[in-house]
Design an enzyme around this catalytic site. Sequence first.
Site, mmCIF file in Angstrom:
data_model
loop_
_atom_site.group_PDB
_atom_site.id
_atom_site.type_symbol
_atom_site.label_atom_id
_atom_site.label_comp_id
_atom_site.label_asym_id
_atom_site.label_seq_id
_atom_site.Cartn_x
_atom_site.Cartn_y
_atom_site.Cartn_z
ATOM 1 N N GLY A 1 0.858 -1.261 0.087
ATOM 2 C CA GLY A 1 0.149 -0.126 0.012
ATOM 3 C C GLY A 1 0.936 1.209 -0.123
ATOM 4 N N ARG B 1 19.091 10.902 -4.355
ATOM 5 C CA ARG B 1 19.933 12.006 -4.024
ATOM 6 C C ARG B 1 21.231 11.640 -3.368
ATOM 7 N NH1 ARG B 1 16.589 17.618 -4.305
ATOM 8 N NH2 ARG B 1 16.111 17.196 -6.461
ATOM 9 N N ARG C 1 0.830 -4.998 -5.362
ATOM 10 C CA ARG C 1 1.026 -6.312 -4.177
ATOM 11 C C ARG C 1 1.193 -7.447 -5.282
ATOM 12 N NH1 ARG C 1 -0.551 -3.978 0.592
ATOM 13 N NH2 ARG C 1 -2.270 -2.654 0.584
ATOM 14 N N ASP D 1 5.630 -4.741 6.110
ATOM 15 C CA ASP D 1 6.377 -5.867 6.675
ATOM 16 C C ASP D 1 6.336 -7.045 5.380
ATOM 17 O OD1 ASP D 1 3.674 -6.009 7.111
ATOM 18 O OD2 ASP D 1 4.105 -7.084 9.226
ATOM 19 N N THR E 1 4.424 2.535 5.496
ATOM 20 C CA THR E 1 3.201 2.175 5.437
ATOM 21 C C THR E 1 2.351 3.078 6.640
ATOM 22 O OG1 THR E 1 1.529 0.654 6.506
ATOM 23 C CG2 THR E 1 3.853 0.301 7.191
ATOM 24 N N ASP F 1 0.455 2.068 8.637
ATOM 25 C CA ASP F 1 -0.288 1.472 9.813
ATOM 26 C C ASP F 1 0.735 1.445 10.899
ATOM 27 O OD1 ASP F 1 -2.117 0.570 7.940
ATOM 28 O OD2 ASP F 1 -1.449 -1.444 7.336
ATOM 29 N N ASP G 1 2.977 -0.592 11.884
ATOM 30 C CA ASP G 1 2.675 -2.064 12.603
ATOM 31 C C ASP G 1 4.044 -2.709 12.496
ATOM 32 O OD1 ASP G 1 2.582 -2.314 9.665
ATOM 33 O OD2 ASP G 1 0.740 -3.434 9.675
ATOM 34 N N ARG H 1 -5.014 -2.079 9.043
ATOM 35 C CA ARG H 1 -4.938 -3.466 8.879
ATOM 36 C C ARG H 1 -5.274 -4.282 10.211
ATOM 37 N NH1 ARG H 1 -3.032 -6.093 4.484
ATOM 38 N NH2 ARG H 1 -2.254 -4.323 3.670
ATOM 39 N N GLY I 1 -10.357 13.376 20.682
ATOM 40 C CA GLY I 1 -11.297 13.324 22.026
ATOM 41 C C GLY I 1 -12.569 12.380 21.788
ATOM 42 N N GLU J 1 -15.271 9.216 22.650
ATOM 43 C CA GLU J 1 -15.505 8.415 23.960
ATOM 44 C C GLU J 1 -15.211 6.952 23.790
ATOM 45 O OE1 GLU J 1 -17.174 11.225 22.363
ATOM 46 O OE2 GLU J 1 -16.890 12.284 24.072
ATOM 47 N N GLN K 1 -7.285 8.135 3.761
ATOM 48 C CA GLN K 1 -6.050 8.101 4.924
ATOM 49 C C GLN K 1 -4.886 7.896 4.044
ATOM 50 O OE1 GLN K 1 -7.857 5.893 8.458
ATOM 51 N NE2 GLN K 1 -9.107 5.331 6.517
HETATM 52 O O1 F6P Z 1 -1.375 -1.205 4.797
HETATM 53 C C1 F6P Z 1 -1.913 0.105 4.539
HETATM 54 C C2 F6P Z 1 -3.562 -0.390 4.406
HETATM 55 O O2 F6P Z 1 -3.791 0.992 3.960
HETATM 56 C C3 F6P Z 1 -4.256 -1.143 5.508
HETATM 57 O O3 F6P Z 1 -4.546 0.150 6.272
HETATM 58 C C4 F6P Z 1 -5.488 -1.411 4.906
HETATM 59 O O4 F6P Z 1 -5.877 -2.422 5.469
HETATM 60 C C5 F6P Z 1 -4.990 -1.825 3.366
HETATM 61 O O5 F6P Z 1 -3.495 -1.019 3.477
HETATM 62 C C6 F6P Z 1 -5.689 -1.822 2.074
HETATM 63 O O6 F6P Z 1 -5.124 -2.059 0.973
HETATM 64 P P1 F6P Z 1 -5.797 -1.868 -0.414
HETATM 65 O O7 F6P Z 1 -5.408 -0.464 -0.759
HETATM 66 O O8 F6P Z 1 -4.870 -2.730 -1.066
HETATM 67 O O9 F6P Z 1 -7.164 -2.225 -0.471
#
Ligand code: F6P
Length: 327
Positions: free
Chosen positions: A18, A32, A79, A110, A132, A134, A136, A178, A192, A194, A259
Amino acid sequence: MAEINKQIKRIGVLTSGGDAPGMNAAIRAVVRACTYYGIEVYGIRRGYRGLLDGDMKEMNARSVSDIIYRGGTILQTARCHTFRSHEGIVQGKKMAEVFGLDALVVIGGDGSFNGALAISKEGLPVIGIPGTIDNDIGCTDYTIGYDTAMNTVRDAIDKIKDTASSHERCSFVEVMGRNAGYIAMNCAIAGGAEVCLIPERPFSLESDVVKKIIECRNRGKHHYVVIVAEGVGGTMELAAKVKDITGIETTATILGHIQRGGSPTVKDRVVAGLMGVKAVQCLTHGEINKIIAFKGEKCVAVDMEEGLKTPKHLDEDMLLANEILNV
Ligand code: F6P
């Protein structure tokens, strides 16, 4: 420490998985830094797919002009399923030989690093730059794109809150990540919220969502935000159930790919710049098969195989802080 004696004369750089805001800044930094250290650099299009197809061309300092502020990746990304097989890895190594690449810099998450590790075992030196939204990857505190994505989410929550407060509604907002809840947890604090639901923490609809919202209402609140991490999912259904049980009007917004876009923040540009330079410096020093990790505001080279095994721990202090702050 994995090292090589052979001098690195030409490398390939690719973005994989992604996309993330700041990937362009990372490509720029790699290109560079290569120019600075006298290394030729080939930009490989569409990630590992492009490597297998030999879809690459030489880049120079000018090829990366005017990209630092742009979201996405000028090299494009994919991918690639073929690259998950041994045949794909061997084919990728052969194509790197055809183009005379002495090493590969992979900007991605990863999954992309698993591919990089596999090709390194076939003899092609690699360096991974974590990119990424994420955040993660266990061995690094930070991944390129995370800050920009969180600012996008924060902006969306602020806007949703404006309308939620006018209508006295409960807004469910699903954010990416993810299987990880880092975007959700940080944005719950920043926005903020809840309630924050993350995949790392099992929850009960009755006590962790419904009861909390009713308690907030009894304390005088008139609108509520529930952040749902993508790994929890079912946001529409959750919103519908809460409406049924509480009688409070609910909305559900899945923020989705918004995002992943946008001009990278200062943090993402700076980290991308530092990581890109460090990646090339590792190669000039003969340090190979590393992930460039961000630790305590510094870039460090971590062994790729070890780094991929490092678990990422949830920050319990953040969860508690959110509990305390949302009263
Ligand atoms: O890894 C980045 C991410 O945006 C994840 O947050 C999300 O689960 C996934 O890629 C979505 O992937 P795609 O753009 O292939 O639908």
